[in-house]
Design a protein around this motif. Structure first.
Motif, PDB file in Angstrom:
ATOM      1  N   SER A 124      32.622  50.398  30.566  1.00 23.88           N
ATOM      2  CA  SER A 124      33.642  49.369  30.409  1.00 23.88           C
ATOM      3  C   SER A 124      34.476  49.483  29.133  1.00 23.88           C
ATOM      4  N   PHE A 125      34.284  50.551  28.362  1.00 21.74           N
ATOM      5  CA  PHE A 125      34.987  50.582  27.063  1.00 21.74           C
ATOM      6  C   PHE A 125      36.508  50.521  27.198  1.00 21.74           C
ATOM      7  N   MET A 126      37.054  51.178  28.231  1.00 16.76           N
ATOM      8  CA  MET A 126      38.520  51.159  28.390  1.00 16.76           C
ATOM      9  C   MET A 126      38.972  49.797  28.896  1.00 16.76           C
ATOM     10  N   VAL A 127      38.236  49.243  29.849  1.00 14.34           N
ATOM     11  CA  VAL A 127      38.572  47.931  30.401  1.00 14.34           C
ATOM     12  C   VAL A 127      38.603  46.900  29.274  1.00 14.34           C
ATOM     13  N   VAL A 128      37.543  46.888  28.466  1.00 15.46           N
ATOM     14  CA  VAL A 128      37.447  45.873  27.412  1.00 15.46           C
ATOM     15  C   VAL A 128      38.586  46.036  26.414  1.00 15.46           C
TER      16      VAL A 128
ATOM     17  N   ASP B 230      33.520  47.456  34.359  1.00 10.90           N
ATOM     18  CA  ASP B 230      34.481  48.410  34.903  1.00 10.90           C
ATOM     19  C   ASP B 230      34.402  48.380  36.427  1.00 10.90           C
ATOM     20  N   ILE B 231      33.147  48.400  36.929  1.00 11.15           N
ATOM     21  CA  ILE B 231      32.995  48.478  38.386  1.00 11.15           C
ATOM     22  C   ILE B 231      31.700  47.802  38.816  1.00 11.15           C
ATOM     23  N   ILE B 232      31.767  47.128  39.951  1.00  7.78           N
ATOM     24  CA  ILE B 232      30.545  46.607  40.560  1.00  7.78           C
ATOM     25  C   ILE B 232      30.379  47.276  41.906  1.00  7.78           C
ATOM     26  N   ASP B 233      29.238  47.921  42.015  1.00 12.63           N
ATOM     27  CA  ASP B 233      28.938  48.778  43.162  1.00 12.63           C
ATOM     28  C   ASP B 233      27.816  48.093  43.957  1.00 12.63           C
ATOM     29  N   THR B 234      26.561  48.493  43.766  1.00  2.22           N
ATOM     30  CA  THR B 234      25.460  47.844  44.487  1.00  2.22           C
ATOM     31  C   THR B 234      25.153  46.461  43.926  1.00  2.22           C
ATOM     32  N   GLY B 235      25.474  46.262  42.652  1.00  2.33           N
ATOM     33  CA  GLY B 235      25.131  44.989  42.001  1.00  2.33           C
ATOM     34  C   GLY B 235      23.833  45.066  41.219  1.00  2.33           C
ATOM     35  N   ASN B 236      23.193  46.242  41.196  1.00  2.00           N
ATOM     36  CA  ASN B 236      21.933  46.378  40.444  1.00  2.00           C
ATOM     37  C   ASN B 236      22.135  46.094  38.959  1.00  2.00           C
ATOM     38  N   THR B 237      23.218  46.621  38.424  1.00  2.00           N
ATOM     39  CA  THR B 237      23.493  46.404  37.004  1.00  2.00           C
ATOM     40  C   THR B 237      23.727  44.921  36.737  1.00  2.00           C
ATOM     41  N   LEU B 238      24.428  44.289  37.654  1.00  2.00           N
ATOM     42  CA  LEU B 238      24.725  42.870  37.500  1.00  2.00           C
ATOM     43  C   LEU B 238      23.435  42.042  37.516  1.00  2.00           C
ATOM     44  N   HIS B 239      22.506  42.460  38.357  1.00  2.00           N
ATOM     45  CA  HIS B 239      21.201  41.816  38.418  1.00  2.00           C
ATOM     46  C   HIS B 239      20.539  41.847  37.033  1.00  2.00           C
ATOM     47  N   GLU B 240      20.593  42.998  36.430  1.00  7.31           N
ATOM     48  CA  GLU B 240      20.003  43.165  35.090  1.00  7.31           C
ATOM     49  C   GLU B 240      20.720  42.279  34.073  1.00  7.31           C
ATOM     50  N   VAL B 241      22.030  42.178  34.199  1.00 10.53           N
ATOM     51  CA  VAL B 241      22.812  41.326  33.293  1.00 10.53           C
ATOM     52  C   VAL B 241      22.342  39.873  33.419  1.00 10.53           C
TER      53      VAL B 241
ATOM     54  N   VAL C  10      36.274  58.278  39.574  1.00 11.98           N
ATOM     55  CA  VAL C  10      36.137  58.611  38.149  1.00 11.98           C
ATOM     56  C   VAL C  10      37.430  58.254  37.435  1.00 11.98           C
ATOM     57  N   GLY C  11      37.344  58.216  36.106  1.00 14.82           N
ATOM     58  CA  GLY C  11      38.518  57.946  35.285  1.00 14.82           C
ATOM     59  C   GLY C  11      38.483  56.537  34.738  1.00 14.82           C
ATOM     60  N   TYR C  12      39.259  56.319  33.715  1.00 12.60           N
ATOM     61  CA  TYR C  12      39.385  55.009  33.096  1.00 12.60           C
ATOM     62  C   TYR C  12      37.997  54.445  32.750  1.00 12.60           C
TER      63      TYR C  12
ATOM     64  N   SER D 236      43.292  58.534  32.183  1.00 13.44           N
ATOM     65  CA  SER D 236      43.931  57.219  32.139  1.00 13.44           C
ATOM     66  C   SER D 236      44.226  56.684  33.537  1.00 13.44           C
ATOM     67  N   GLU D 237      44.020  57.516  34.564  1.00 16.56           N
ATOM     68  CA  GLU D 237      44.167  57.051  35.932  1.00 16.56           C
ATOM     69  C   GLU D 237      42.824  57.221  36.640  1.00 16.56           C
ATOM     70  N   VAL D 238      42.717  56.609  37.805  1.00 17.42           N
ATOM     71  CA  VAL D 238      41.455  56.696  38.537  1.00 17.42           C
ATOM     72  C   VAL D 238      41.595  57.661  39.707  1.00 17.42           C
ATOM     73  N   TYR D 239      40.581  58.496  39.873  1.00 16.79           N
ATOM     74  CA  TYR D 239      40.565  59.508  40.932  1.00 16.79           C
ATOM     75  C   TYR D 239      39.399  59.231  41.872  1.00 16.79           C
ATOM     76  N   GLN D 240      39.609  59.600  43.146  1.00 18.60           N
ATOM     77  CA  GLN D 240      38.569  59.380  44.149  1.00 18.60           C
ATOM     78  C   GLN D 240      38.023  60.716  44.629  1.00 18.60           C
ATOM     79  N   ILE D 241      36.722  60.733  44.912  1.00 19.91           N
ATOM     80  CA  ILE D 241      36.086  61.988  45.302  1.00 19.91           C
ATOM     81  C   ILE D 241      36.668  62.493  46.630  1.00 19.91           C
ATOM     82  N   LYS D 242      36.810  63.803  46.725  1.00 18.34           N
ATOM     83  CA  LYS D 242      37.231  64.423  47.984  1.00 18.34           C
ATOM     84  C   LYS D 242      35.980  64.894  48.690  1.00 18.34           C
ATOM     85  N   GLU D 243      35.807  64.454  49.926  1.00 21.05           N
ATOM     86  CA  GLU D 243      34.535  64.738  50.578  1.00 21.05           C
ATOM     87  C   GLU D 243      34.529  65.985  51.471  1.00 21.05           C
ATOM     88  N   THR D 244      35.600  66.214  52.194  1.00 18.62           N
ATOM     89  CA  THR D 244      35.636  67.424  53.012  1.00 18.62           C
ATOM     90  C   THR D 244      36.835  68.234  52.576  1.00 18.62           C
TER      91      THR D 244
END
Ligand code: IMP
Ligand code: MG
Length: 369
Positions: free
Chosen positions: A47-51, A101-112, A155-157, A169-177
């Motif tokens: 979260s360093f960039m977000v903050v 920065d991001i909430i995915d499964t919420g595991n980190t949020l649980h810890e928070v 990834v990014g930001y 400084s921008e966000v990129y998404q994984i390419k799968e195939t």
């Protein structure tokens, strides 16, 4: 496209979109907290960039602090959250807003939430720049969400893939195939396109998508798209590109494990070529080459007249109709030749010779892609 370690990523969210989302969050939060001085708690490292950017946009006095948690390994979230740096100040009676920065499964949020359970804060709210609703498994309320995204790794930001990518400084998404061979096959009538498509299909394990066949299939089987296309054709109108693209999309989706596709009869216009690029991009793929069989007009006329004698196809029997069809082909494909040449994807292949000779020439182009 960028490469980090072993994986490829494509541009996904621009710096401007991030900026706008943060600005919205900052205004919303400032409005909600009223006269309170909130404490923003960033979750390191991500979260360093977000903050940093958020705090600059926040229009009123505030405090900023961090805790440091770690959960991700590679591209997978893990249940086991490590608390590396906990709370370092007393937050009793304070209005606390977590900045993620991001909430995915919420595991980190649980810890928070576990960390704050015994803190006597006045209120605890959650703000996140990115949120993956399909991945979220918890019930904790998310009070402020910047941008909802699909459940794909980004990834990014501030966000990393095994340590890399945080500084983008921008966000990129994984390419799968990505290792598909997708060809657009062209050739004037009589060039032997059908014969060669059959061969390429087998040799390279590709799926041949002939737009004519796809249309006939959809109309015959009265699919929703087929009926839609027919309603235009019945009025004597052109079928809109989007309908054709939707049909092609359905064909591509039917063949998810294909090594690639041969598009035949499409695109015919610049707009269609762009739409096809978009379709392939949405599949994390791309058109690799437009291959055009080149055959001299006189040879074509001779071949087609010869074919007309045995096939009985009326449009193969009349020389002026044949010449017209050839001319129409060149008029139409000239634009596409330019379109694909501009991307270094145009390959003309000499279509005069034995079937075997021509397939060899085609293979040598494809093998170099
Ligand atoms: P959660 O605990 O599954 O909600 O995930 C939260 C943490 O996992 C975030 O703070 C990130 O560090 C990391 N994470 C989740 N999704 C991504 C992603 O798409 N790219 C990079 N890191 C991610
Ligand atoms: Mg994080």
């Amino acid at each position: 496209m960028i490469k980090l370690h072993d994986k490829y990523f494509k541009p996904f969210i621009t710096a401007k979109q991030i900026d706008e989302a943060l600005q919205r969050l900052a205004n919303e939060i400032a409005e909600d907290v009223g006269d309170e001085i909130p404490v923003f708690v960033g979750i390191l490292n991500g979260s360093f960039m977000v903050v940093s950017d958020f705090a600059k946009m926040y229009p009123k006095p505030c405090e900023v602090t961090f805790i440091k948690l770690a959960s991700y390994e590679g591209v997978k979230s893990s249940e086991d959250i490590q608390r590396l740096i906990g709370l370092t100040q007393d937050l009793t009676g304070r209005t606390v807003i977590i900045l993620e920065d991001i909430i995915d499964t919420g595991n980190t949020l649980h810890e928070v939430h576990r960390i704050f359970k015994n803190e006597k804060v006045k209120s605890l709210k959650i703000a996140t720049l990115f949120y993956k609703p399909e991945a979220y498994k918890k019930d904790f309320k998310l009070h402020y969400v910047g941008i909802e995204i699909p459940n794909k790794f980004i990834v990014g930001y501030g966000l990393d893939y095994n340590g890399l990518g945080r500084n983008l400084s921008e966000v990129y998404q994984i390419k799968e195939t990505q290792y598909m061979t997708n060809l657009v096959l062209f050739g004037p009538p009589g060039a032997g396109k059908g014969t060669q498509a059959e061969f390429l299909k087998t040799k390279y394990n590709l799926v041949h998508i002939s737009t004519g066949d796809v249309f006939r299939y959809n109309i015959k089987n009265e699919t929703a798209l087929g009926m839609l296309a027919k309603s235009y054709m019945d009025k004597g109108a052109l079928v809109p590109d989007q309908v054709t693209i939707d049909m092609l999309n359905a064909e591509v989706e039917k063949n998810t494990d294909a090594q690639g596709f041969i598009f035949d009869g499409f695109p015919r216009t610049n707009a269609q070529a762009e739409a096809l690029d978009k379709l392939m991009d949405s599949k994390d793929s791309q058109i690799n080459a437009m291959i055009a069989l080149e055959v001299d007009d006189e040879v074509l006329v001779k071949r087609l007249l010869g074919r007309g004698k045995t096939s009985g196809r009326p449009d193969d029997a009349d020389e002026s109709i044949i010449r017209n069809r050839i001319k129409e082909y060149y008029d139409k494909t000239a634009i596409l030749k330019d379109y694909y040449s501009a991307q270094d994807k145009y390959f003309g292949v000499d279509g005069v010779g034995s079937i075997d000779e021509i397939t060899k020439r085609l293979s040598s182009v494809i093998d170099k892609l």
